[in-house]
Design an enzyme around this catalytic site. Sequence first.
Site, PDB file in Angstrom:
ATOM      1  N   GLY A  51       1.157  -1.143   0.397  1.00 50.93           N
ATOM      2  CA  GLY A  51       0.570   0.171   0.061  1.00 50.93           C
ATOM      3  C   GLY A  51       0.619   1.220   0.335  1.00 50.93           C
ATOM      4  N   ARG A  58       1.053  -5.343  -4.980  1.00 55.64           N
ATOM      5  CA  ARG A  58       1.268  -6.379  -4.707  1.00 55.64           C
ATOM      6  C   ARG A  58       1.217  -7.627  -5.643  1.00 55.64           C
ATOM      7  NH1 ARG A  58      -3.432  -3.382  -0.688  1.00 55.64           N
ATOM      8  NH2 ARG A  58      -1.594  -2.475   0.586  1.00 55.64           N
ATOM      9  N   GLY A  71       5.285  -2.292   4.062  1.00 60.55           N
ATOM     10  CA  GLY A  71       5.220  -2.945   5.379  1.00 60.55           C
ATOM     11  C   GLY A  71       5.791  -4.375   4.850  1.00 60.55           C
ATOM     12  N   ASP A  72       5.298  -4.807   6.175  1.00 65.70           N
ATOM     13  CA  ASP A  72       5.504  -5.836   6.516  1.00 65.70           C
ATOM     14  C   ASP A  72       5.364  -7.061   5.522  1.00 65.70           C
ATOM     15  OD1 ASP A  72       3.232  -6.495   7.067  1.00 65.70           O
ATOM     16  OD2 ASP A  72       3.301  -6.776   9.321  1.00 65.70           O
ATOM     17  N   GLY A  73       4.478  -7.183   4.865  1.00 62.49           N
ATOM     18  CA  GLY A  73       4.548  -8.408   4.092  1.00 62.49           C
ATOM     19  C   GLY A  73       5.514  -8.350   2.720  1.00 62.49           C
ATOM     20  N   THR A  91       3.498   2.411   6.124  1.00 59.67           N
ATOM     21  CA  THR A  91       2.303   2.260   6.202  1.00 59.67           C
ATOM     22  C   THR A  91       1.458   3.405   7.068  1.00 59.67           C
ATOM     23  OG1 THR A  91       0.573   0.731   6.655  1.00 59.67           O
ATOM     24  CG2 THR A  91       2.726   0.414   7.742  1.00 59.67           C
ATOM     25  N   ILE A  92       0.005   3.263   6.633  1.00 57.74           N
ATOM     26  CA  ILE A  92      -1.213   4.356   7.387  1.00 57.74           C
ATOM     27  C   ILE A  92      -1.214   3.465   8.978  1.00 57.74           C
ATOM     28  CG2 ILE A  92      -1.352   5.806   5.446  1.00 57.74           C
ATOM     29  CD1 ILE A  92      -4.096   4.580   5.864  1.00 57.74           C
ATOM     30  N   ASP A  93      -1.700   2.803   8.262  1.00 57.97           N
ATOM     31  CA  ASP A  93      -1.520   1.487   9.208  1.00 57.97           C
ATOM     32  C   ASP A  93      -1.041   1.707  10.757  1.00 57.97           C
ATOM     33  OD1 ASP A  93      -3.481   0.717   7.636  1.00 57.97           O
ATOM     34  OD2 ASP A  93      -2.722  -1.366   7.315  1.00 57.97           O
ATOM     35  N   ASP A  98       1.347  -0.305  11.814  1.00 58.93           N
ATOM     36  CA  ASP A  98       1.197  -1.769  12.701  1.00 58.93           C
ATOM     37  C   ASP A  98       2.437  -2.667  12.586  1.00 58.93           C
ATOM     38  OD1 ASP A  98       1.002  -2.379   9.754  1.00 58.93           O
ATOM     39  OD2 ASP A  98      -1.094  -3.542   9.889  1.00 58.93           O
ATOM     40  N   ARG A 102      -6.789  -1.596   8.452  1.00 58.04           N
ATOM     41  CA  ARG A 102      -6.556  -3.624   9.233  1.00 58.04           C
ATOM     42  C   ARG A 102      -7.066  -3.101  10.260  1.00 58.04           C
ATOM     43  NH1 ARG A 102      -4.904  -6.129   4.514  1.00 58.04           N
ATOM     44  NH2 ARG A 102      -3.751  -3.835   3.698  1.00 58.04           N
ATOM     45  N   GLU A 109     -11.620   0.883  10.970  1.00 58.12           N
ATOM     46  CA  GLU A 109     -11.763  -0.716   9.804  1.00 58.12           C
ATOM     47  C   GLU A 109     -12.235  -2.323  10.435  1.00 58.12           C
ATOM     48  OE1 GLU A 109     -10.025  -0.930   6.235  1.00 58.12           O
ATOM     49  OE2 GLU A 109      -8.311  -1.149   6.915  1.00 58.12           O
ATOM     50  N   HIS A 148      -9.660   5.602   0.546  1.00 57.92           N
ATOM     51  CA  HIS A 148      -8.701   5.553   0.798  1.00 57.92           C
ATOM     52  C   HIS A 148      -8.261   7.201   0.439  1.00 57.92           C
ATOM     53  CE1 HIS A 148      -8.928   1.667  -1.352  1.00 57.92           C
ATOM     54  NE2 HIS A 148      -8.036   1.657  -0.698  1.00 57.92           N
TER      55      HIS A 148
HETATM   56  O1  F6P Z   1      -2.731  -0.918   4.612  1.00 60.62           O
HETATM   57  C1  F6P Z   1      -3.292   0.153   3.826  1.00 60.62           C
HETATM   58  C2  F6P Z   1      -4.617   0.095   4.178  1.00 60.62           C
HETATM   59  O2  F6P Z   1      -5.229   1.387   3.295  1.00 60.62           O
HETATM   60  C3  F6P Z   1      -4.747  -0.232   5.122  1.00 60.62           C
HETATM   61  O3  F6P Z   1      -5.796   1.040   5.732  1.00 60.62           O
HETATM   62  C4  F6P Z   1      -6.427  -1.084   4.267  1.00 60.62           C
HETATM   63  O4  F6P Z   1      -7.143  -1.296   5.211  1.00 60.62           O
HETATM   64  C5  F6P Z   1      -5.631  -1.485   3.306  1.00 60.62           C
HETATM   65  O5  F6P Z   1      -4.924  -1.177   3.153  1.00 60.62           O
HETATM   66  C6  F6P Z   1      -6.799  -1.395   1.280  1.00 60.62           C
HETATM   67  O6  F6P Z   1      -6.422  -1.851   1.044  1.00 60.62           O
HETATM   68  P1  F6P Z   1      -6.258  -2.075  -0.528  1.00 60.62           P
HETATM   69  O7  F6P Z   1      -5.678  -0.283  -0.749  1.00 60.62           O
HETATM   70  O8  F6P Z   1      -5.891  -2.515  -1.783  1.00 60.62           O
HETATM   71  O9  F6P Z   1      -7.958  -1.621  -0.829  1.00 60.62           O
END
Ligand code: F6P
Length: 324
Positions: free
Chosen positions: A15, A76, A106-108, A130-132, A134, A176, A227, A254
């Site tokens: 992301g 991804r 991010g960690d992935g 990552t904005i999360d 986490d 997330r 969320e 987003h």
């Molecule tokens: O990991 C960042 C994030 O924006 C999360 O906060 C959210 O759940 C997810 O990515 C949304 O993913 P995508 O952009 O694939 O819909």
Amino acid sequence: METNKPGLAIMTSGGDSAGMNPAVVCAVEYATQRGYKPYLVYDGLKGLIANSIVPASKDLVSGIMHKGGTALRSSRSPEFFDITFRTVAYQNIKSHGIEKLIVIGGDGSFRALNQFYNDFEIPFAGIPATIDNDIAGTDYCLGVDTALNVIRQSIDSIRDTASSFSRAFVVEVMGRHCGYLAVTSALSCGAEVCLVPEIEYNLDTIGARLKAEIAEGRKYIIAVVAEGTKMGEYITRYINDSIGMEARLTVLGHVQRGGSPTVHDRIMAYKFAVAAVDALDAGETNAIMTFKDGTYSHLPIEQVADAKYKLDPALLKLAAPLAC
Ligand code: F6P
């Protein structure tokens, strides 16, 4: 300026988040100062496989510092789990003389690059973005401050309608499975309610509290919901039907990921990028940059990937009254 070091590639993955672009700019500049030949990988892991790899030039990284998202684009890539495609990626980077990688994500993404390191011994350094917020082992990930400011501005605007129209607004924020964005936003925006996965919440007591406040004159309500709780629609109906205040749900979505990086994100990007180049230069092979308790450092990927990020208990304590 040192010279004659091998190719060092910089990529963004997973992301996108604000702060990725300043990190790319700084990594290119500092890697050059340290004698490396910097390369840019476009399209994240997919770009490694597709050989979307070019030498970094001033032209390619100028004018991106203030932009959100990532000028290198991101992806991804399920293919990267397949050794056949990782072998193609390895051949691609070897063909450019690249011997080290910096991945901003991010960690992935870190896990994917660690698999790549285990396969082909290409050292990498990870910059948490990552904005999360986490990622275990670091208090800060690039993009968080910018996302919080987007949320803050959105909630301030929503409050205008909430107060003008005597309504309740439930604002669902990203993160997330992590409640960091929700807790920090709820506190900094003065929300009445905050639901996050990390805090046990009780709708009955929240309802009784809100009803009492309405009886005392409260005219509107702001509730921030992570969320990860999947409670947005439910609590909106609950406030509307059981508490009796007209309620609306706003899912910010987003919009939270975009926007020009704040000063904080730009400076953090610089610090992390310098640390990443230095870590690789010092011979680190799979280190993740961290900012913990005010100190910059790095941790081996295992300590990041195998651990779970824990939200600051002091922050949770502050937000606990908003969940009961
Ligand atoms: O990991 C960042 C994030 O924006 C999360 O906060 C959210 O759940 C997810 O990515 C949304 O993913 P995508 O952009 O694939 O819909």
